[in-house]
Design a protein around this motif. Sequence first.
Motif, PDB file in Angstrom:
ATOM      1  N   ASP A 150     -13.301  12.113  -0.955  1.00  0.00           N
ATOM      2  CA  ASP A 150     -13.889  13.403  -1.311  1.00  0.00           C
ATOM      3  C   ASP A 150     -13.265  14.572  -0.544  1.00  0.00           C
ATOM      4  O   ASP A 150     -13.004  15.639  -1.108  1.00  0.00           O
ATOM      5  CB  ASP A 150     -15.396  13.395  -1.055  1.00  0.00           C
ATOM      6  N   THR A 151     -13.056  14.393   0.748  1.00  0.00           N
ATOM      7  CA  THR A 151     -12.643  15.499   1.605  1.00  0.00           C
ATOM      8  C   THR A 151     -11.117  15.638   1.727  1.00  0.00           C
ATOM      9  O   THR A 151     -10.638  16.541   2.410  1.00  0.00           O
ATOM     10  CB  THR A 151     -13.229  15.327   3.017  1.00  0.00           C
ATOM     11  N   TYR A 152     -10.378  14.754   1.069  1.00  0.00           N
ATOM     12  CA  TYR A 152      -8.917  14.811   1.157  1.00  0.00           C
ATOM     13  C   TYR A 152      -8.386  16.083   0.511  1.00  0.00           C
ATOM     14  O   TYR A 152      -8.776  16.452  -0.602  1.00  0.00           O
ATOM     15  CB  TYR A 152      -8.305  13.587   0.485  1.00  0.00           C
ATOM     16  N   VAL A 153      -7.486  16.759   1.217  1.00  0.00           N
ATOM     17  CA  VAL A 153      -6.814  17.952   0.690  1.00  0.00           C
ATOM     18  C   VAL A 153      -5.361  17.565   0.423  1.00  0.00           C
ATOM     19  O   VAL A 153      -4.628  17.225   1.355  1.00  0.00           O
ATOM     20  CB  VAL A 153      -6.876  19.125   1.688  1.00  0.00           C
ATOM     21  N   PRO A 154      -4.916  17.562  -0.823  1.00  0.00           N
ATOM     22  CA  PRO A 154      -3.535  17.176  -1.127  1.00  0.00           C
ATOM     23  C   PRO A 154      -2.527  17.947  -0.281  1.00  0.00           C
ATOM     24  O   PRO A 154      -2.672  19.152  -0.057  1.00  0.00           O
ATOM     25  CB  PRO A 154      -3.398  17.521  -2.614  1.00  0.00           C
ATOM     26  N   ASP A 155      -1.522  17.231   0.197  1.00  0.00           N
ATOM     27  CA  ASP A 155      -0.527  17.795   1.105  1.00  0.00           C
ATOM     28  C   ASP A 155       0.501  18.614   0.323  1.00  0.00           C
ATOM     29  O   ASP A 155       1.637  18.196   0.088  1.00  0.00           O
ATOM     30  CB  ASP A 155       0.162  16.668   1.881  1.00  0.00           C
ATOM     31  N   LEU A 156       0.066  19.803  -0.075  1.00  0.00           N
ATOM     32  CA  LEU A 156       0.912  20.763  -0.787  1.00  0.00           C
ATOM     33  C   LEU A 156       0.644  22.145  -0.220  1.00  0.00           C
ATOM     34  O   LEU A 156      -0.444  22.410   0.311  1.00  0.00           O
ATOM     35  CB  LEU A 156       0.599  20.772  -2.288  1.00  0.00           C
ATOM     36  N   ASP A 157       1.622  23.024  -0.364  1.00  0.00           N
ATOM     37  CA  ASP A 157       1.393  24.406   0.011  1.00  0.00           C
ATOM     38  C   ASP A 157       0.341  25.009  -0.917  1.00  0.00           C
ATOM     39  O   ASP A 157       0.219  24.609  -2.081  1.00  0.00           O
ATOM     40  CB  ASP A 157       2.697  25.195  -0.088  1.00  0.00           C
ATOM     41  N   ALA A 158      -0.400  25.989  -0.410  1.00  0.00           N
ATOM     42  CA  ALA A 158      -1.486  26.585  -1.189  1.00  0.00           C
ATOM     43  C   ALA A 158      -0.997  27.145  -2.524  1.00  0.00           C
ATOM     44  O   ALA A 158      -1.718  27.095  -3.531  1.00  0.00           O
ATOM     45  CB  ALA A 158      -2.161  27.691  -0.370  1.00  0.00           C
ATOM     46  N   THR A 159       0.238  27.657  -2.564  1.00  0.00           N
ATOM     47  CA  THR A 159       0.749  28.245  -3.800  1.00  0.00           C
ATOM     48  C   THR A 159       0.987  27.205  -4.892  1.00  0.00           C
ATOM     49  O   THR A 159       1.129  27.563  -6.065  1.00  0.00           O
ATOM     50  CB  THR A 159       2.068  28.985  -3.533  1.00  0.00           C
ATOM     51  N   MET A 160       1.014  25.920  -4.527  1.00  0.00           N
ATOM     52  CA  MET A 160       1.262  24.871  -5.512  1.00  0.00           C
ATOM     53  C   MET A 160      -0.029  24.264  -6.068  1.00  0.00           C
ATOM     54  O   MET A 160       0.011  23.495  -7.023  1.00  0.00           O
ATOM     55  CB  MET A 160       2.123  23.765  -4.903  1.00  0.00           C
ATOM     56  N   PHE A 161      -1.161  24.608  -5.472  1.00  0.00           N
ATOM     57  CA  PHE A 161      -2.428  24.050  -5.944  1.00  0.00           C
ATOM     58  C   PHE A 161      -2.757  24.454  -7.387  1.00  0.00           C
ATOM     59  O   PHE A 161      -3.226  23.624  -8.165  1.00  0.00           O
ATOM     60  CB  PHE A 161      -3.563  24.434  -4.986  1.00  0.00           C
ATOM     61  N   PRO A 162      -2.546  25.717  -7.789  1.00  0.00           N
ATOM     62  CA  PRO A 162      -2.827  26.047  -9.189  1.00  0.00           C
ATOM     63  C   PRO A 162      -2.012  25.191 -10.160  1.00  0.00           C
ATOM     64  O   PRO A 162      -2.511  24.822 -11.228  1.00  0.00           O
ATOM     65  CB  PRO A 162      -2.438  27.531  -9.276  1.00  0.00           C
ATOM     66  N   TYR A 163      -0.775  24.883  -9.803  1.00  0.00           N
ATOM     67  CA  TYR A 163       0.057  24.031 -10.667  1.00  0.00           C
ATOM     68  C   TYR A 163      -0.488  22.611 -10.709  1.00  0.00           C
ATOM     69  O   TYR A 163      -0.584  22.005 -11.781  1.00  0.00           O
ATOM     70  CB  TYR A 163       1.498  24.042 -10.175  1.00  0.00           C
ATOM     71  N   LEU A 164      -0.863  22.061  -9.550  1.00  0.00           N
ATOM     72  CA  LEU A 164      -1.442  20.708  -9.507  1.00  0.00           C
ATOM     73  C   LEU A 164      -2.689  20.636 -10.378  1.00  0.00           C
ATOM     74  O   LEU A 164      -2.866  19.695 -11.164  1.00  0.00           O
ATOM     75  CB  LEU A 164      -1.785  20.335  -8.065  1.00  0.00           C
ATOM     76  N   ILE A 165      -3.555  21.617 -10.254  1.00  0.00           N
ATOM     77  CA  ILE A 165      -4.808  21.611 -11.013  1.00  0.00           C
ATOM     78  C   ILE A 165      -4.543  21.803 -12.499  1.00  0.00           C
ATOM     79  O   ILE A 165      -5.102  21.082 -13.343  1.00  0.00           O
ATOM     80  CB  ILE A 165      -5.755  22.707 -10.476  1.00  0.00           C
ATOM     81  N   ALA A 166      -3.694  22.771 -12.852  1.00  0.00           N
ATOM     82  CA  ALA A 166      -3.417  23.041 -14.266  1.00  0.00           C
ATOM     83  C   ALA A 166      -2.758  21.851 -14.948  1.00  0.00           C
ATOM     84  O   ALA A 166      -3.109  21.490 -16.078  1.00  0.00           O
ATOM     85  CB  ALA A 166      -2.530  24.286 -14.389  1.00  0.00           C
ATOM     86  N   GLU A 167      -1.807  21.228 -14.273  1.00  0.00           N
ATOM     87  CA  GLU A 167      -1.120  20.080 -14.860  1.00  0.00           C
ATOM     88  C   GLU A 167      -2.070  18.886 -14.994  1.00  0.00           C
ATOM     89  O   GLU A 167      -2.060  18.177 -16.011  1.00  0.00           O
ATOM     90  CB  GLU A 167       0.088  19.708 -13.991  1.00  0.00           C
ATOM     91  N   SER A 168      -2.894  18.645 -13.977  1.00  0.00           N
ATOM     92  CA  SER A 168      -3.876  17.562 -14.039  1.00  0.00           C
ATOM     93  C   SER A 168      -4.880  17.800 -15.157  1.00  0.00           C
ATOM     94  O   SER A 168      -5.241  16.869 -15.894  1.00  0.00           O
ATOM     95  CB  SER A 168      -4.620  17.441 -12.697  1.00  0.00           C
ATOM     96  N   LYS A 169      -5.302  19.035 -15.294  1.00  0.00           N
ATOM     97  CA  LYS A 169      -6.268  19.383 -16.327  1.00  0.00           C
ATOM     98  C   LYS A 169      -5.675  19.163 -17.720  1.00  0.00           C
ATOM     99  O   LYS A 169      -6.337  18.645 -18.631  1.00  0.00           O
ATOM    100  CB  LYS A 169      -6.690  20.852 -16.145  1.00  0.00           C
ATOM    101  N   SER A 170      -4.411  19.551 -17.884  1.00  0.00           N
ATOM    102  CA  SER A 170      -3.738  19.365 -19.169  1.00  0.00           C
ATOM    103  C   SER A 170      -3.660  17.894 -19.540  1.00  0.00           C
ATOM    104  O   SER A 170      -3.917  17.504 -20.687  1.00  0.00           O
ATOM    105  CB  SER A 170      -2.332  19.974 -19.106  1.00  0.00           C
TER     106      SER A 170
END
Length: 242
Positions: free
Chosen positions: A182-202
């Motif tokens: 639950d508490t894990y924060v993916p090891d990516l720069d903050a600017t890449m989080f929108p891409y991770l979320i958008a791609e996962s959502k797609s």
Amino acid sequence: MAIKKTLLEIVQSILSDMDSEDVNTLSDTLEAQQVTKVVEDTFYNIVSTRDIPEHHSLIKLTALSDNNYPTHFIFPENVKAITDVWYDKSDLGTLEYSEVHWVAPETFLNRTDSRSSDYVSVADKSAGTSLRIGTTQMPSFYTSFDDEYVVMDSYDSSVDSTLQSAKIRAMGNTIPVFSKTDTYVPDLDATMFPYLIAESKSVCFSLFKGGVDPKIDQAARRQKSYVQNDMYRNKMENKRPK
């Protein structure tokens, strides 16, 4: 400014957009676990195909510490590529690091085969062919025949019987471990989080809802276009497509 999110927050966001049941933990529902797996797969797709700045760091190669393979090291499992290698060539532990240069396997063989003295015959780990490994000086170049073992050209047998892990220093690109908690924060720069979320959502809409929402797909493609330029904190050349 993009803000990092925990894995639970990412999954909750995706479930909400899919109009699915809300969860308080990743294990609450089967669908939450499925979405978690999609986020994990998307994360590894991102880090495996990109040179991400925060994943470039000092790494430690593991020496075999075997007299039969005195100059062999093994790649750690999470290392994607090595960019620079140094070895402490002092005999008194004074940390006199000198660069050990990469050469292609063919060049390595040509150089070591030319030795006529001061060497030992060492069987290569991959094919068992004999290598002429120098015994009177510290390494100056290295190669890899199989992308699993690093082989250096020589060692000083008057100092150590094999090359040492404690004396090697390397820089390289690593692949971080994804933790499905639950508490894990993916090891990516903050600017890449929108891409991770958008791609996962797609991907989730495609797999679990029978199709991708056009706006979600558009957001994923937009983030993909911009992420290469925006992931560097240092000033870099503008790489956005025209």
